[in-house]
Design an enzyme around this catalytic site. Sequence first.
Site, PDB file in Angstrom:
ATOM      1  N   ASP A  11      -4.517  -8.644   9.525  1.00 20.82           N
ATOM      2  CA  ASP A  11      -3.440  -8.071   8.854  1.00 20.82           C
ATOM      3  C   ASP A  11      -2.972  -9.179   8.801  1.00 20.82           C
ATOM      4  OD1 ASP A  11      -1.152  -5.769  11.295  1.00 20.82           O
ATOM      5  OD2 ASP A  11      -0.386  -6.813   9.887  1.00 20.82           O
ATOM      6  N   MET A  12      -1.825  -9.599   8.190  1.00 24.85           N
ATOM      7  CA  MET A  12      -0.345 -10.127   7.758  1.00 24.85           C
ATOM      8  C   MET A  12       0.305 -10.437   8.963  1.00 24.85           C
ATOM      9  SD  MET A  12      -2.502 -10.922   4.939  1.00 24.85           S
ATOM     10  CE  MET A  12      -0.800 -12.509   4.838  1.00 24.85           C
ATOM     11  N   ASP A 109      -0.573  -5.190   4.280  1.00 21.19           N
ATOM     12  CA  ASP A 109      -0.829  -6.437   4.417  1.00 21.19           C
ATOM     13  C   ASP A 109      -2.012  -6.012   5.066  1.00 21.19           C
ATOM     14  OD1 ASP A 109       0.464  -4.675   6.737  1.00 21.19           O
ATOM     15  OD2 ASP A 109       1.071  -6.973   7.428  1.00 21.19           O
ATOM     16  N   GLU A 110      -2.898  -4.892   5.115  1.00 16.47           N
ATOM     17  CA  GLU A 110      -3.795  -4.765   6.591  1.00 16.47           C
ATOM     18  C   GLU A 110      -5.385  -4.378   5.936  1.00 16.47           C
ATOM     19  OE1 GLU A 110      -1.819  -2.192   9.674  1.00 16.47           O
ATOM     20  OE2 GLU A 110      -3.434  -2.235  10.094  1.00 16.47           O
TER      21      GLU A 110
END
Length: 393
Positions: A11-12, A109-110
Amino acid sequence: MEIQRYIVHVDMDAFFAAVEQRDRPAIRNAPVVIGADPKAGRGRGVVSTCNYAARRFGIHSAMPISRAYQLCPAAVFLPPDMEKYSRESESIFDILYGFTPLVEPVGIDEAFLDISGSVHLFGSAHKACAMIKKRIKESTGLTASVGLAPTKMAAKIASDLCKPDGFLAVTQEGLLDFLWPLPVEKIWGLGKRSQEILNGFGITTIGHLAKRNARDLEDIFGKNGAYFRELAWGRDCREVEALQDAKSISNEMTFEKDTRDREMIKTALLSLSERISCRLRRKHIKARTITVKIRVTGFQTFTRAASLNKATNFSDQIYTQAVDLFDRFDAQNKKIRLIGVKVSQFCDAQIRDSIFVDTKDEKKERIHCAIDLLKDKFGPDCIRRAARLGSEY
Ligand code: TTP
Ligand code: MG
């Protein structure tokens, strides 16, 4: 002998804010808020995300932008640039696919990765995770947090706990020691209502839940009681669903409070349809059958399905069909607890429509889908967000 599973959750960190900070060295040390225009505190709309410096002021995703301005007027407020974030997301996913084809995108983002079969290529699962972080950093300049565990749920919790720029590994032997002290709401799929009910029974940690007998929990939650208990014992056999292998794609939302409010339900359906259409487009596939799942107060669950004449990956078509299915469902005046959308019967978008592909349309739809993540009523957390609006004013 059971084969050891290595599930990775990536995850970003503060994704949109991190991209903007990378591109603007002048704001590298400032609190940064991405979202609607605050208009000196009179702006409408919500915070999409903010960096960790802004979080120290109490700002968070889905908060009204006016409130964020009150908390930190000196923060740098920026509008989102969804096209840029979509491009960034694509390069991150390209990196992930370099580690294994078993990648399940969860959001922009994940993702989950199942590296069980490819660990030997990297020396060890720990090394693979370190390489994932390093490659993302080198190629995009951004940091990701990574959780490694034998189950999806534990991997997701692990990445969350080690944010930002962290890595946390949970072994099979250490799984229960890791899970049991955690608050019970960390159990995947356990909504706010269920959490309150459990707390009412003195069950506040995952360990408490594990120690209750299955029958007690079934009295409280029906079938789900036993399922939650399994999760509390670390028994979560959900696979990483690489999209090309999936027979269906689905998303669901539990309302914070059971509701009859059609507008709220439509908003949820829109958000779900958009997330699904993004996932379809990412894999260049289209779906023909749309299914709506409706759970009413008391856990009774219904599904209604319909097939379109032509397969689609456009959110408006999925949404229109989903609303139609919902409208034709007779809830007998019961309130709705959960709503879900599933699409199935896939075909390859490129092969089928190659002569008709309208790239302008596709681009518009991709940006549109990403932008809607930001909108209060269309965002991924629209239900929680609406409730928060109420409590913050
Ligand atoms: P998240 O991964 O939930 O948040 P984040 O990456 O900003 O921060 P964290 O370090 O806690 O992971 O969401 C990813 C992006 O999705 C986020 O940068 C902005 C967008 N988003 C919204 O637009 N609205 C929302 O309500 C949320 C939660 C996210
Ligand atoms: Mg994130």
